[in-house]
Design a protein around this motif. Structure first.
Motif, PDB file in Angstrom:
ATOM      1  N   THR A 117       0.828  -1.199   0.000  1.00  0.00           N
ATOM      2  CA  THR A 117       0.000   0.000   0.000  1.00  0.00           C
ATOM      3  C   THR A 117       0.865   1.253   0.000  1.00  0.00           C
ATOM      4  O   THR A 117       1.769   1.394   0.821  1.00  0.00           O
ATOM      5  CB  THR A 117      -0.918   0.023   1.238  1.00  0.00           C
ATOM      6  OG1 THR A 117      -1.804  -1.094   1.181  1.00  0.00           O
ATOM      7  CG2 THR A 117      -1.738   1.300   1.295  1.00  0.00           C
ATOM      8  N   GLU A 118       0.583   2.147  -0.946  1.00  0.00           N
ATOM      9  CA  GLU A 118       1.193   3.473  -0.912  1.00  0.00           C
ATOM     10  C   GLU A 118       0.440   4.283   0.146  1.00  0.00           C
ATOM     11  O   GLU A 118      -0.764   4.517   0.001  1.00  0.00           O
ATOM     12  CB  GLU A 118       1.082   4.156  -2.280  1.00  0.00           C
ATOM     13  CG  GLU A 118       1.951   3.538  -3.357  1.00  0.00           C
ATOM     14  CD  GLU A 118       3.431   3.771  -3.124  1.00  0.00           C
ATOM     15  OE1 GLU A 118       3.789   4.754  -2.427  1.00  0.00           O
ATOM     16  OE2 GLU A 118       4.239   2.962  -3.624  1.00  0.00           O
ATOM     17  N   PRO A 119       1.114   4.672   1.233  1.00  0.00           N
ATOM     18  CA  PRO A 119       0.405   5.298   2.355  1.00  0.00           C
ATOM     19  C   PRO A 119      -0.349   6.567   1.950  1.00  0.00           C
ATOM     20  O   PRO A 119       0.124   7.357   1.142  1.00  0.00           O
ATOM     21  CB  PRO A 119       1.530   5.610   3.350  1.00  0.00           C
ATOM     22  CG  PRO A 119       2.616   4.652   2.994  1.00  0.00           C
ATOM     23  CD  PRO A 119       2.547   4.505   1.507  1.00  0.00           C
ATOM     24  N   ARG A 120      -1.519   6.711   2.557  1.00  0.00           N
ATOM     25  CA  ARG A 120      -2.334   7.905   2.367  1.00  0.00           C
ATOM     26  C   ARG A 120      -2.574   8.553   3.721  1.00  0.00           C
ATOM     27  O   ARG A 120      -2.061   8.092   4.741  1.00  0.00           O
ATOM     28  CB  ARG A 120      -3.659   7.526   1.687  1.00  0.00           C
ATOM     29  CG  ARG A 120      -3.496   6.876   0.325  1.00  0.00           C
ATOM     30  CD  ARG A 120      -4.846   6.693  -0.384  1.00  0.00           C
ATOM     31  NE  ARG A 120      -5.724   5.782   0.323  1.00  0.00           N
ATOM     32  CZ  ARG A 120      -5.680   4.449   0.201  1.00  0.00           C
ATOM     33  NH1 ARG A 120      -4.774   3.874  -0.569  1.00  0.00           N
ATOM     34  NH2 ARG A 120      -6.526   3.696   0.861  1.00  0.00           N
ATOM     35  N   THR A 160       9.100   9.807  -4.536  1.00  0.00           N
ATOM     36  CA  THR A 160       8.116   8.821  -4.074  1.00  0.00           C
ATOM     37  C   THR A 160       8.692   7.915  -2.994  1.00  0.00           C
ATOM     38  O   THR A 160       7.991   7.543  -2.045  1.00  0.00           O
ATOM     39  CB  THR A 160       7.628   7.965  -5.252  1.00  0.00           C
ATOM     40  OG1 THR A 160       8.767   7.418  -5.951  1.00  0.00           O
ATOM     41  CG2 THR A 160       6.778   8.795  -6.213  1.00  0.00           C
ATOM     42  N   ALA A 161       9.977   7.561  -3.109  1.00  0.00           N
ATOM     43  CA  ALA A 161      10.615   6.721  -2.094  1.00  0.00           C
ATOM     44  C   ALA A 161      10.813   7.495  -0.798  1.00  0.00           C
ATOM     45  O   ALA A 161      10.618   6.952   0.299  1.00  0.00           O
ATOM     46  CB  ALA A 161      11.951   6.201  -2.609  1.00  0.00           C
ATOM     47  N   VAL A 162      11.203   8.751  -0.914  1.00  0.00           N
ATOM     48  CA  VAL A 162      11.386   9.597   0.273  1.00  0.00           C
ATOM     49  C   VAL A 162      10.069   9.745   1.027  1.00  0.00           C
ATOM     50  O   VAL A 162      10.016   9.641   2.262  1.00  0.00           O
ATOM     51  CB  VAL A 162      11.941  10.975  -0.120  1.00  0.00           C
ATOM     52  CG1 VAL A 162      11.950  11.927   1.075  1.00  0.00           C
ATOM     53  CG2 VAL A 162      13.343  10.837  -0.703  1.00  0.00           C
ATOM     54  N   GLU A 163       8.976   9.954   0.301  1.00  0.00           N
ATOM     55  CA  GLU A 163       7.661  10.104   0.932  1.00  0.00           C
ATOM     56  C   GLU A 163       7.212   8.789   1.556  1.00  0.00           C
ATOM     57  O   GLU A 163       6.650   8.777   2.653  1.00  0.00           O
ATOM     58  CB  GLU A 163       6.642  10.585  -0.105  1.00  0.00           C
ATOM     59  CG  GLU A 163       5.216  10.674   0.400  1.00  0.00           C
ATOM     60  CD  GLU A 163       5.036  11.662   1.553  1.00  0.00           C
ATOM     61  OE1 GLU A 163       3.977  11.594   2.212  1.00  0.00           O
ATOM     62  OE2 GLU A 163       5.941  12.490   1.800  1.00  0.00           O
ATOM     63  N   VAL A 173       6.494   8.186   5.957  1.00  0.00           N
ATOM     64  CA  VAL A 173       5.263   7.763   6.622  1.00  0.00           C
ATOM     65  C   VAL A 173       5.501   6.578   7.554  1.00  0.00           C
ATOM     66  O   VAL A 173       4.781   6.410   8.538  1.00  0.00           O
ATOM     67  CB  VAL A 173       4.184   7.422   5.567  1.00  0.00           C
ATOM     68  CG1 VAL A 173       2.927   6.888   6.218  1.00  0.00           C
ATOM     69  CG2 VAL A 173       3.881   8.653   4.719  1.00  0.00           C
ATOM     70  N   HIS A 174       6.507   5.777   7.291  1.00  0.00           N
ATOM     71  CA  HIS A 174       6.755   4.588   8.098  1.00  0.00           C
ATOM     72  C   HIS A 174       7.691   4.901   9.263  1.00  0.00           C
ATOM     73  O   HIS A 174       8.604   5.717   9.150  1.00  0.00           O
ATOM     74  CB  HIS A 174       7.360   3.476   7.234  1.00  0.00           C
ATOM     75  CG  HIS A 174       6.405   2.946   6.200  1.00  0.00           C
ATOM     76  ND1 HIS A 174       6.220   3.569   4.977  1.00  0.00           N
ATOM     77  CD2 HIS A 174       5.581   1.872   6.213  1.00  0.00           C
ATOM     78  CE1 HIS A 174       5.322   2.896   4.281  1.00  0.00           C
ATOM     79  NE2 HIS A 174       4.913   1.860   5.004  1.00  0.00           N
TER      80      HIS A 174
END
Length: 382
Positions: free
Chosen positions: A110-113, A142-145, A149-150
């Motif tokens: 899942t790409e975090p939202r 995209t990898a940095v974002e 979140v994690h």
């Protein structure tokens, strides 16, 4: 250790979007392991990725057939076409994200939202290392974002951070881990005492995630390494069956000439019981690994291979660096060259019962889901 943790956990994954038995077993091992720890476990599949229907071998906008793999009342699936949650309601899922002690983003499905950021502890549990580390090191947005979140980062790249591992840690505090296998679901003694053929299950050629490190290309496919081993079966005088999607062409002809045989991977790989039966009734596994795991010395280990071990079936597999952390020589033998692979098969055949017992012992000691997932729970403060 069983039952000692208390808390609420959500697992994110892609089992209904890609409902092959190996993928589903990956999820099952994690769900059952977390539950055995005493945790209250929920499954939410809310990725917006496409849904693959294996009955038509193509993407579909209707997930109805795939949803048959999900059971019980603690799951939810986001139908991104209709923007509706199937199973648990949207409201219940949002409530769980706020309440959860830990959300495990298994294989980064899942790409975090925004709703995922509300949870106390988002864990990335990486099963296929390589691309993310390189993108993060290169500061791809995209990898940095995704990393932002994690809170915790676990990876099957067990050798990460070691001098001989070419994958960069990219500034993250990685926790190496291994694929769990539920020892209550996989048992030795299924099928003949000494089956005839070694086997393996998988896709012949993968595309799309090759990596470049210091100007050198590393390939996200294991067919290149299989090509180097296509005479092993004949040389070892050992039947080896490949359950894969290869049925013609130069690789197929070379493999047949080299003593290998083939069986269609579908429909067997669409049924978790048929998949388990196929592995359990094999003599053992003979396989190679993807180039991106081998030459960078990642220490990666396969979550399919652990099923063979748990079933008491010896394994001959290509070294990735895992041999630094898991004992080899009995039940599990690594190789770098075709000569070593032939010798490994001969060693197993010379004393099959001993290697079969050792295979199960390795699974118990190194791949017990309760032990491995307790490390995740502890890191998350549960």
């Amino acid at each position: 250790m069983k039952g000692k943790r208390k808390g609420k956990v959500i697992v994110l994954h892609l089992a209904a979007r890609y409902p092959f038995a190996g993928v589903i077993w990956q999820l099952i091992h994690h769900l059952l392991g977390l539950r055995q720890l005493g945790l209250e476990v929920y499954y939410i599949e809310d990725s917006r990725a496409y849904v693959y229907d294996p009955t038509i071998a193509d993407a579909t906008t209707d997930p109805t057939h795939n949803l048959k793999v999900l059971h019980g009342d603690r799951w939810s699936f986001l139908d991104s076409v209709k923007e509706e949650y199937v199973g648990m309601s949207r409201a219940r899922c949002m409530e769980l994200f706020r309440e959860a002690d830990m959300v495990v983003n298994l294989c980064g499905a899942t790409e975090p939202r925004q709703e995922h950021e509300r949870t106390r502890c988002m864990v990335y549990l990486e099963t296929d290392p390589g691309v993310f580390q390189l993108e993060l090191a290169r500061k791809i947005p995209t990898a940095v974002e995704f990393a932002r979140v994690h809170k915790l980062f676990f990876t099957y790249c067990y050798n990460i951070g070691a001098p001989d591992c070419l994958l960069p840690a990219a500034g993250l505090d990685w926790h190496p881990t291994r694929p769990p296998v539920n020892l209550d679901e996989w048992h030795p003694g299924i099928g003949p005492a000494e089956p005839r053929a070694f086997t393996t299950v998988g896709t012949w050629q993968n595309n799309g995630h090759d990596m470049v490190i210091a100007g050198e290309t590393y390939y996200w496919s294991k067919h290149l390494n299989f090509r180097k081993a296509l005479e092993v079966a004949a040389r070892a005088n050992q039947p080896i069956e490949l359950a894969t999607n290869l049925s013609a062409g130069a690789d197929y002809e070379r493999a047949i000439a080299g003593g290998f045989s083939f069986t269609p991977v579908v429909p067997m790989s669409l049924d978790i019981d048929a998949y388990r039966k196929y592995i359990s009734e094999s003599r053992g596994e003979f396989t190679v690994a993807k180039d991106i795991y081998v030459r960078p010395h990642t220490g990666w280990f396969s979550d399919r291979t652990v099923c063979y071990l748990a079933a008491g079936r010896p394994v001959v597999t290509q070294r990735t660096g895992f041999e630094k952390f898991i004992p080899t020589g009995a039940g599990l033998i690594g190789f770098d060259t075709p000569d070593e692979a032939v010798d490994a098969i001969r060693q197993i055949n010379a004393d099959y019962p001993r290697h079969a017992r050792a295979a199960r012992e390795i699974a118990v000691e190194y791949f017990d889901p309760v032990k491995l997932l307790d490390e995740v729970a502890v890191a998350a403060g549960i």
